[in-house]
Enzyme design. Structure first.
Site, mmCIF file in Angstrom:
data_model
loop_
_atom_site.group_PDB
_atom_site.id
_atom_site.type_symbol
_atom_site.label_atom_id
_atom_site.label_comp_id
_atom_site.label_asym_id
_atom_site.label_seq_id
_atom_site.Cartn_x
_atom_site.Cartn_y
_atom_site.Cartn_z
ATOM 1 C CE LYS A 295 0.586 6.256 -0.903
ATOM 2 N NZ LYS A 295 1.889 5.632 0.154
ATOM 3 C CG ASP B 292 4.132 7.356 7.442
ATOM 4 O OD1 ASP B 292 4.338 8.152 7.243
ATOM 5 O OD2 ASP B 292 3.094 6.371 6.641
#
Ligand code: AMP
Length: 524
Positions: free
Chosen positions: A70, A194
């Site tokens: 990613k 996060d």
């Protein structure tokens, strides 16, 4: 009617959820785990492995196992991020014909959307097996800071997996949706912290009745749980060297075992204050085999990673500044990412805000749950769930002298339309080149080039006289179009800049055919 699944396509792990009987459900994979490693491998026998099967053999097949792809998706091969990934990854990253990074394993070169597509296909399979029916549609999440190419490439990955991507939504937005925040309060400010396996993202959202708006984002694409693991591995290596006089740093097999043990010990220490690390036969010398066995305490872990946690708080401060908010103005804090299960992380966030963060939904599932909720709202045409996103990066054009003229500042709410008048730099100049750029640097060349076109037929005039109106338009799906108009002649040229990711339609088609060769699917 087939159901829409929500997929959190993470750097380290993926998670898939669906709404069943009005309630979101996280779907466990075949092994019973609710998250699946975002890993793909080709074994020595040529067999393709995905998820846990790929992770399990990573020790013995480091160069044939792809993880954290990613980080590469939608980026250019010559970007800083890709350069860093090349330094860190044991698998081979090569330059593709479109200037994109591609991954080479076992004599085959894969594009990044293809790798992500293979992982998404696995998540689709997991969902289909659970539901016992074919799944066609999905909502997929991406980090709020993903640019157009990264979003488009993620969409391409969905296509490769045989999914119709109804919408790409921001991960923090999905997390907020899963808590149902904002429904009862006006202008509630929500900070999403996060910390995943490989990346750290902070986002600040403003939520009111039906609208979620991203006010600011910040983060570090190379900071996460793996850094915690690395610190623990270094500690274990040093301890072993001190007691046994053997340096394990040059032994890849031992290092992989240490890495797995470090991660396990870290997770243990989220629930208990002490754990054991036992690695029999980790090394041997003339005196025979050596074993690593030691007690590892939460205090030790905290002293090893304290500075990393402090750094994340600095990023939180930076993001608050960007949003023009003080920490007291934040109404809710949400923790996302498996690494936020570490008590030190939770304590640091609680201490900074003077309030306890939300953790009712599992931090590694919260994004997929929100994506499933959004998917359900889209098929049911739930107008109450309008989502407003922002541009993650500034947009503008390159001007004379290598400057970057911003027309749309980052974090501007979508949809947006902005125009500005430009002019020529030479006498009798009849054409101008519009170079559409995305980024934050004042120097044009340091930003990403999204596309370029030429507006010709401008009436001859002295330099500085013609009026060329350049307009940027970004719609709710994040599609950017740019036009240039010569006001005197009415001549106009325009382009849509994010219609393509790094792959052409023909390439996507070829990849789909390649991957479909051996696949079996639910029959509709
Ligand atoms: P994510 O990318 O959200 O799946 O998060 C993955 C990261 O969370 C990895 O670095 C894991 O080691 C870490 N993690 C998962 N479970 C725990 C836990 N119980 N305690 C601490 N870290 C964890």
């Amino acid at each position: 009617m087939s159901r829409v699944i929500g997929i959190d396509l993470g750097t380290t792990n993926c998670c898939v959820a669906v709404v069943e009987d009005g309630r979101p459900v996280v779907i466990p994979n075949t092994g019973g785990y609710k998250t699946t490693p975002s890993m793909f491998a080709v074994g020595e026998d040529g067999k393709r492995l995905v998820g846990h099967l790929a992770k399990r053999q990573a020790v013995t097949n480091a160069s044939g196992t792809v993880f954290a792809s990613k980080r590469l998706i939608g980026r250019r091969y010559d970007s800083d991020e890709v350069r860093r990934a090349i330094e860190l990854c044991p698998y081979e990253i090569v330059e593709g014909p479109n200037g994109d990074p591609r991954i080479r394993i076992a004599d085959k070169t894969y594009t990044c959307p293809e790798i992500a597509g293979i992982i998404l296909r696995e998540m689709k399979r997991v969902a289909q097996e659970h539901l016992g029916e074919p799944v066609r549609e999905a909502v997929i999440t991406v980090p709020a800071h993903f640019n157009d190419a990264q979003r488009q490439s993620t969409k391409d990955a969905g296509k490769i997996a045989g999914l119709e991507v109804l919408r790409i939504i921001n991960e923090p937005t999905a997390a907020a949706l899963s808590y149902g925040l904002g429904r009862n309060a006006d202008d509630e400010k929500v900070l999403v912290y996060d910390l995943g396996g490989g990346t750290f993202d902070v986002s600040i959202l403003e939520m009111s009745d039906d609208v979620i708006e991203v006010l600011a984002t910040a983060g570090n694409t190379f900071l996460g749980g793996e850094d915690f693991d690395r610190r623990i591995v270094n500690y274990l290596v040093e301890e072993f060297e001190a007691t046994e006089g053997i340096d394990l740093r040059g032994d890849p097999m031992a290092l992989q075992r240490l890495k797995d043990a470090a991660e396990k010990a870290k997770c243990d220490l989220s629930v208990s204050t002490t754990t054991e690390v036992n690695l029999p036969f980790i090394a041997s010398d003339a005196a025979g085999p050596r074993h690593l066995s030691l007690e590892f305490k939460r205090d030790t872990l905290e002293s090893l990673v304290g500075d990393i946690v402090e750094d994340t708080i600095k990023t939180v401060e930076f993001c608050l500044n960007d949003a023009g908010l003080s920490r007291e103005q934040v109404n809710q804090v949400i923790l996302v990412g498996g690494q936020t299960r570490t008590p030190l992380v939770q304590e640091a966030v609680s201490a900074y805000f003077g309030q306890r963060p939300h953790k009712g939904v599992n931090p590694d599932e919260v994004v997929a749950v929100g994506a499933a909720i959004q998917g359900e709202a889209l098929v049911n045409d739930d107008q109450n769930m309008l989502l407003l996103d922002v541009t993650p990066l500034s947009l503008g054009i390159g001007t004379f002298g290598g400057h970057f003229a911003k027309l749309i500042e980052r974090n501007t709410t979508l949809p947006v339309q902005r125009s500005h008048i430009f002019t020529t730099t030479r006498d009798d100049q009849t054409a101008v080149k519009i170079r559409v750029l995305q980024g934050e640097s004042d120097a044009a060349e340091e930003n990403d080039l999204l596309g370029e076109f030429i507006l010709s037929g401008i009436r001859e005039a002295r330099k500085g006289e013609p009026e060329i109106e350049v307009s940027f338009n970004i719609d709710t799906n994040g599609i950017v179009s740019v036009s240039a108009l010569d006001v005197a002649t009415g001549r106009e040229q325009s382009i849509t800049v994010n219609a393509t990711g790094t792959l052409s339609d023909a390439e996507i088609h070829r990849i789909i055919e390649d991957n479909d060769l051996y696949e079996i699917e639910f029959k509709e």
